[in-house]
Structure formats: C-alpha cells, structure tokens
Motif scaffolding. Sequence first.
Motif, PDB file in Angstrom:
ATOM      1  N   LEU A 391     -17.234  13.603   6.501  1.00  0.00           N
ATOM      2  CA  LEU A 391     -15.855  13.610   6.039  1.00  0.00           C
ATOM      3  C   LEU A 391     -15.071  12.629   6.898  1.00  0.00           C
ATOM      4  CD1 LEU A 391     -13.847  15.095   4.068  1.00  0.00           C
ATOM      5  CD2 LEU A 391     -13.208  16.508   6.032  1.00  0.00           C
ATOM      6  N   ARG A 392     -14.283  11.816   6.251  1.00  0.00           N
ATOM      7  CA  ARG A 392     -13.469  10.836   6.958  1.00  0.00           C
ATOM      8  C   ARG A 392     -11.991  11.166   6.808  1.00  0.00           C
ATOM      9  NH1 ARG A 392     -17.802  10.020   9.094  1.00  0.00           N
ATOM     10  NH2 ARG A 392     -19.127   8.208   8.649  1.00  0.00           N
ATOM     11  N   LEU A 393     -11.229  10.862   7.852  1.00  0.00           N
ATOM     12  CA  LEU A 393      -9.782  10.989   7.830  1.00  0.00           C
ATOM     13  C   LEU A 393      -9.211   9.583   7.773  1.00  0.00           C
ATOM     14  CD1 LEU A 393     -11.043  13.511   9.365  1.00  0.00           C
ATOM     15  CD2 LEU A 393      -8.795  13.769  10.423  1.00  0.00           C
ATOM     16  N   PHE A 394      -8.270   9.339   6.874  1.00  0.00           N
ATOM     17  CA  PHE A 394      -7.772   7.974   6.739  1.00  0.00           C
ATOM     18  C   PHE A 394      -6.257   7.952   6.566  1.00  0.00           C
ATOM     19  CE2 PHE A 394      -7.954   9.293   2.359  1.00  0.00           C
ATOM     20  CZ  PHE A 394      -6.952   8.569   1.715  1.00  0.00           C
ATOM     21  N   VAL A 395      -5.668   6.846   7.000  1.00  0.00           N
ATOM     22  CA  VAL A 395      -4.232   6.622   6.862  1.00  0.00           C
ATOM     23  C   VAL A 395      -4.026   5.167   6.473  1.00  0.00           C
ATOM     24  CG1 VAL A 395      -1.964   6.711   7.960  1.00  0.00           C
ATOM     25  CG2 VAL A 395      -3.750   8.317   8.671  1.00  0.00           C
ATOM     26  N   ILE A 396      -3.273   4.944   5.406  1.00  0.00           N
ATOM     27  CA  ILE A 396      -2.937   3.597   4.951  1.00  0.00           C
ATOM     28  C   ILE A 396      -1.423   3.532   4.817  1.00  0.00           C
ATOM     29  CG2 ILE A 396      -3.187   1.878   3.113  1.00  0.00           C
ATOM     30  CD1 ILE A 396      -5.822   3.313   2.344  1.00  0.00           C
ATOM     31  N   MET A 397      -0.800   2.622   5.559  1.00  0.00           N
ATOM     32  CA  MET A 397       0.660   2.480   5.540  1.00  0.00           C
ATOM     33  C   MET A 397       1.007   1.011   5.346  1.00  0.00           C
ATOM     34  SD  MET A 397       1.459   5.104   8.721  1.00  0.00           S
ATOM     35  CE  MET A 397       3.157   5.481   8.278  1.00  0.00           C
ATOM     36  N   LEU A 398       1.469   0.679   4.160  1.00  0.00           N
ATOM     37  CA  LEU A 398       1.736  -0.712   3.794  1.00  0.00           C
ATOM     38  C   LEU A 398       3.218  -0.934   3.550  1.00  0.00           C
ATOM     39  CD1 LEU A 398      -1.177  -1.217   1.219  1.00  0.00           C
ATOM     40  CD2 LEU A 398      -1.246  -1.423   3.720  1.00  0.00           C
ATOM     41  N   GLN A 399       3.564  -2.211   3.489  1.00  0.00           N
ATOM     42  CA  GLN A 399       4.950  -2.593   3.240  1.00  0.00           C
ATOM     43  C   GLN A 399       5.060  -3.239   1.864  1.00  0.00           C
ATOM     44  OE1 GLN A 399       6.009  -4.981   6.655  1.00  0.00           O
ATOM     45  NE2 GLN A 399       6.170  -3.195   7.991  1.00  0.00           N
ATOM     46  N   GLY A 400       5.239  -2.410   0.853  1.00  0.00           N
ATOM     47  CA  GLY A 400       5.526  -2.905  -0.481  1.00  0.00           C
ATOM     48  C   GLY A 400       4.351  -3.318  -1.324  1.00  0.00           C
ATOM     49  N   LYS A 401       3.123  -2.841  -1.033  1.00  0.00           N
ATOM     50  CA  LYS A 401       1.958  -3.217  -1.820  1.00  0.00           C
ATOM     51  C   LYS A 401       1.344  -1.951  -2.419  1.00  0.00           C
ATOM     52  CE  LYS A 401       0.902  -7.329   0.908  1.00  0.00           C
ATOM     53  NZ  LYS A 401      -0.155  -8.087   1.623  1.00  0.00           N
ATOM     54  N   HIS A 402       1.946  -1.476  -3.502  1.00  0.00           N
ATOM     55  CA  HIS A 402       1.573  -0.181  -4.049  1.00  0.00           C
ATOM     56  C   HIS A 402       0.138  -0.134  -4.576  1.00  0.00           C
ATOM     57  CE1 HIS A 402       5.641   0.807  -3.341  1.00  0.00           C
ATOM     58  NE2 HIS A 402       6.145   0.162  -4.379  1.00  0.00           N
ATOM     59  N   HIS A 403      -0.326  -1.214  -5.198  1.00  0.00           N
ATOM     60  CA  HIS A 403      -1.673  -1.204  -5.765  1.00  0.00           C
ATOM     61  C   HIS A 403      -2.741  -1.458  -4.695  1.00  0.00           C
ATOM     62  CE1 HIS A 403      -0.010  -0.946  -9.752  1.00  0.00           C
ATOM     63  NE2 HIS A 403       0.739  -2.011  -9.539  1.00  0.00           N
ATOM     64  N   ASP A 404      -2.375  -2.132  -3.637  1.00  0.00           N
ATOM     65  CA  ASP A 404      -3.362  -2.496  -2.620  1.00  0.00           C
ATOM     66  C   ASP A 404      -3.864  -1.305  -1.817  1.00  0.00           C
ATOM     67  OD1 ASP A 404      -3.206  -5.075  -3.444  1.00  0.00           O
ATOM     68  OD2 ASP A 404      -1.958  -5.785  -1.790  1.00  0.00           O
ATOM     69  N   ARG A 405      -3.114  -0.221  -1.768  1.00  0.00           N
ATOM     70  CA  ARG A 405      -3.585   0.938  -1.010  1.00  0.00           C
ATOM     71  C   ARG A 405      -4.861   1.512  -1.623  1.00  0.00           C
ATOM     72  NH1 ARG A 405       1.692   4.664  -2.493  1.00  0.00           N
ATOM     73  NH2 ARG A 405       1.399   4.706  -4.752  1.00  0.00           N
ATOM     74  N   LEU A 406      -4.980   1.467  -2.944  1.00  0.00           N
ATOM     75  CA  LEU A 406      -6.194   1.961  -3.603  1.00  0.00           C
ATOM     76  C   LEU A 406      -7.351   0.981  -3.402  1.00  0.00           C
ATOM     77  CD1 LEU A 406      -4.748   3.410  -6.930  1.00  0.00           C
ATOM     78  CD2 LEU A 406      -5.418   4.633  -4.855  1.00  0.00           C
ATOM     79  N   LYS A 407      -7.056  -0.297  -3.366  1.00  0.00           N
ATOM     80  CA  LYS A 407      -8.107  -1.290  -3.098  1.00  0.00           C
ATOM     81  C   LYS A 407      -8.662  -1.098  -1.683  1.00  0.00           C
ATOM     82  CE  LYS A 407      -5.927  -4.745  -6.115  1.00  0.00           C
ATOM     83  NZ  LYS A 407      -5.254  -6.072  -6.147  1.00  0.00           N
ATOM     84  N   ILE A 408      -7.764  -0.841  -0.751  1.00  0.00           N
ATOM     85  CA  ILE A 408      -8.193  -0.614   0.633  1.00  0.00           C
ATOM     86  C   ILE A 408      -9.031   0.653   0.723  1.00  0.00           C
ATOM     87  CG2 ILE A 408      -7.384  -0.032   2.952  1.00  0.00           C
ATOM     88  CD1 ILE A 408      -4.969  -1.857   2.429  1.00  0.00           C
ATOM     89  N   LEU A 409      -8.601   1.710   0.082  1.00  0.00           N
ATOM     90  CA  LEU A 409      -9.355   2.958   0.112  1.00  0.00           C
ATOM     91  C   LEU A 409     -10.751   2.768  -0.465  1.00  0.00           C
ATOM     92  CD1 LEU A 409      -9.618   5.994   0.561  1.00  0.00           C
ATOM     93  CD2 LEU A 409      -8.521   6.362  -1.659  1.00  0.00           C
ATOM     94  N   SER A 410     -10.867   2.011  -1.539  1.00  0.00           N
ATOM     95  CA  SER A 410     -12.181   1.753  -2.138  1.00  0.00           C
ATOM     96  C   SER A 410     -13.108   1.040  -1.156  1.00  0.00           C
ATOM     97  CB  SER A 410     -12.010   0.917  -3.409  1.00  0.00           C
ATOM     98  OG  SER A 410     -13.251   0.618  -3.994  1.00  0.00           O
ATOM     99  N   LEU A 411     -12.571   0.059  -0.439  1.00  0.00           N
ATOM    100  CA  LEU A 411     -13.380  -0.661   0.556  1.00  0.00           C
ATOM    101  C   LEU A 411     -13.781   0.263   1.705  1.00  0.00           C
ATOM    102  CD1 LEU A 411     -11.391  -4.008   0.688  1.00  0.00           C
ATOM    103  CD2 LEU A 411     -13.741  -3.741  -0.094  1.00  0.00           C
ATOM    104  N   LEU A 412     -12.855   1.100   2.132  1.00  0.00           N
ATOM    105  CA  LEU A 412     -13.165   2.014   3.238  1.00  0.00           C
ATOM    106  C   LEU A 412     -14.289   2.978   2.857  1.00  0.00           C
ATOM    107  CD1 LEU A 412      -9.543   2.898   4.462  1.00  0.00           C
ATOM    108  CD2 LEU A 412     -11.146   1.268   5.490  1.00  0.00           C
ATOM    109  N   ARG A 413     -14.234   3.489   1.656  1.00  0.00           N
ATOM    110  CA  ARG A 413     -15.258   4.449   1.221  1.00  0.00           C
ATOM    111  C   ARG A 413     -16.630   3.810   1.119  1.00  0.00           C
ATOM    112  NH1 ARG A 413     -14.265   8.275  -3.644  1.00  0.00           N
ATOM    113  NH2 ARG A 413     -15.861   9.415  -2.497  1.00  0.00           N
ATOM    114  N   LYS A 414     -16.683   2.540   0.785  1.00  0.00           N
ATOM    115  CA  LYS A 414     -17.973   1.842   0.666  1.00  0.00           C
ATOM    116  C   LYS A 414     -18.625   1.560   2.012  1.00  0.00           C
ATOM    117  CE  LYS A 414     -16.932  -0.561  -3.693  1.00  0.00           C
ATOM    118  NZ  LYS A 414     -16.669  -1.880  -4.322  1.00  0.00           N
ATOM    119  N   HIS A 415     -17.788   1.326   3.026  1.00  0.00           N
ATOM    120  CA  HIS A 415     -18.332   0.813   4.288  1.00  0.00           C
ATOM    121  C   HIS A 415     -18.209   1.771   5.467  1.00  0.00           C
ATOM    122  CE1 HIS A 415     -19.020  -3.151   2.582  1.00  0.00           C
ATOM    123  NE2 HIS A 415     -17.861  -3.034   1.980  1.00  0.00           N
TER     124      HIS A 415
END
Length: 416
Positions: A391-415
């Motif tokens: 199980l992983r704990l994750f935090v993503i905090m961006l400045q105005g990139k609403h769609h990119d948070r899901l792209k980042i999460l997808s990359l994190l889950r793969k690697h």
Amino acid sequence: MADDHMIVLKNTWWPWSLFMSMSVLLCCFCKPGFSEVNPPFSFQKKIEQYAGDGAVGVWDEQGTALFSLNTTKGMVPASILKIVTAAVFIHYAGSDYRFETHFYRDSKGNLFIKGMGDPSLVSEEWVKIAAALKSKGLFEVNELVLDDSFFAPLLKVPGVGQSTNPYDALNGALTTNFNTLYVTVSPRKEVISAESQTPLTIFMKQRALAVRRTGTFRIAIKQNREHALMLFASLGRAFLKQAGIMISGVDRFETVPASLKPFHVHYSSKDSAAIITDMMEYSNNFSANQLFLTAGVMAADPPATLEKAVQATQKFLHQKIGLTNITVVEGSGISRQNKISARQFHEILRYFRPYKHLLPEKDGVWSKTGTLRQVSTLAGFYIPQQNKAQLRLFVIMLQGKHHDRLKILSLLRKHY
C-alpha cells in the motif's frame, strides 16, 4: 563483402554510396536507449514536467519516501484538507458518534428545538423525528421555538462567499438539508420542490423567486442566520403537519430555559463515519465545517467558534501527529489561507490509514481531490500495479493543472 565494397568505392557515384553507408552505421547508434545526446524521457522527468512548481510524494507503509518532489513546500491543499478535518473529528468524537437534536416542551404547549450542529439533518430525518414525537404523545404545538446557541452566531468561515452556491452555505447549530433548498422554477415563475422527499414551503418559494433564475438548481442560505432558522422552521412545520401534529402559534428564536428537560432526543441515523464518507464523496464543504466547528466544542465548551476549532485542530496535529507550522483556518479547504506541505500531509495520511475506507475508492485507489482556481490536489492511498500486496501513501499538490494530477498518479502506480 569487402570486395563489393571496394567496387562501390571505385564507382563514380562513390560520395552518395559513402553517405548511405555512413547513414546506416549512424542509425545503429541512434536507436532508443543508445543516444547520449537525447537520453530516454524517463517517467521521473514526466512527473516533473506535469508537476511544474507543484509537489509530489509517495511513501511506503513504513513512511519511507519512494519519490519526493518539493515535498517540504507549503501549499494550498484545497479539499484534501477534508482528510485532516475527518481525522480531527474522529480523534475527538470517534467514528461511531451520532449527532443529537434536542426537543423540549413547556407548560404552554410550546415546542423547543435545540440544535447541536448535525450536518445530516435532512428531509428523511424529519420524517423519523415527526413520527417519534407523535409516538410520545405530541399532537398539538402552540409556538415553535428554535435554539441555535450551540454555535456562536453569524460564524464567518474564511473562504466562504456571499453567493447562493451550496459551497457558500451558512454553518450553524440548527440547520436542515445542508442549509440549501433544491427547486425547479419555470419561465412562468412556477416553483416546485426538486426533491420528492421535501415539501415546498412558502419560505422556500420566496427564496427561489428571489434568485431570479429558471430551471432546476440548489440555493444556499448564505450569511443570514434568520433565513437559516426560517428554512428550518418552515420545513419542521411541514413535516410535523404531515405526521398529524398541528402548530397554531408563530415561530420564535431563543434559548431553551434551563429548567426544561429534553422531551425527545433525536440521534442522527448516520454515525460520523457515514457522514464523513458522504462528505468525501460529494466534497461537501458545509458538512466539513460542521465537523470542524463541532470538534472545537468537544475540545472546549459551547458555543462553537472558529478559534476553538482551529485550536483543537492545532492541538491534535501537534500532540497526536507531531506536526507544527501548519496553517488551518477552516475545515473544508475552501480558503486559500490554509497551507501545508506534502510531507506533512503524508504524516496525516499515516494516521488516517485505518480509515482509508471512508475515502472514495476506484480501481485500488482511495483518494480525495481538491480543486480551486489555479489549485489542483489529490491525496490518499493506492495499491501499486506491480505489487498488489503493498500500500502506498501519496500526495499530489499542483498549481492549476487539474488533469495532470491523474497523469501523475498513473505514473506513480506503474513505477512505485
């Protein structure tokens, strides 16, 4: 092959042949993974590109950082702050706590109702309240008297505006239907309730027409204590009437006399875990700040104030999690004054891990989003794609990139 090569070189077209031979040779070294000039675009670089000046962090269950980018930078959390509020409320009240609403009767036949901040007192609860009151022998009421003194009057939550949008609804001790009304207004100014379980009252019709809109929409009772109590009284009257309980007198707003004892105590049908689950799923700012304010009362004494809620939150963060230098001014995340780093938020997630099931879950990810103008956040827990036992704990905090948070999460889950 050497002889053929020599023959080609002797040909009058040798420059072109030489060029082709050299091109083939160079191509062997230009395949992906071999070029030193343009190395492969790694997933870490992609995360950095998506994150920009934002913060991204991933930790394992023991708290070891697996990926860290700007995780010590204080940022606006937006609605992921609701995880903090949920943790604070569970600490002070427990996950099985049920909000109460107290009912009193006096010798003149008046019915007093004292609220304790229940965010789940909706139309369906009114049906149960009316039935319980009738079962205890209540058939007639003189005046309806409302007591909202459990919260300080006119609480001004930072970030809450003056619009009629649901996220700007006024918080208070005695509220119903999240201090909102859901209606349909026709072009001919005909108003009907948009909820089959909620009767349309005269007050609701007046508020709907005052907005000067048509269609189906939800209206918040904004910063007006009297309007909030009038909505409560009008719906209370309607549901009591449906149950056969008649009210002859007017409505009044005052505190319950100390000499009266509760005639009936209504316990919410939903415990705090269920309320938190709904709050997370619908990102309900009103419910979040009801919990925030109530936690402050539990750590101190009535009435609820923002100052008490902030102090209770800071005390919890310091004593239970060991965190300082976090700015929390309200409980929903609507204010930009809230500031927390990704690393600090990870510590809150570690505390909240036993309650991760209260977060919305999809495909092995338990998470909460946060969205404000130029703020996009996402935090929670996930199961890695390569290791289902972790199980992983994750935090993503961006400045105005609403769609990119899901792209980042997808990359994190793969690697990770």
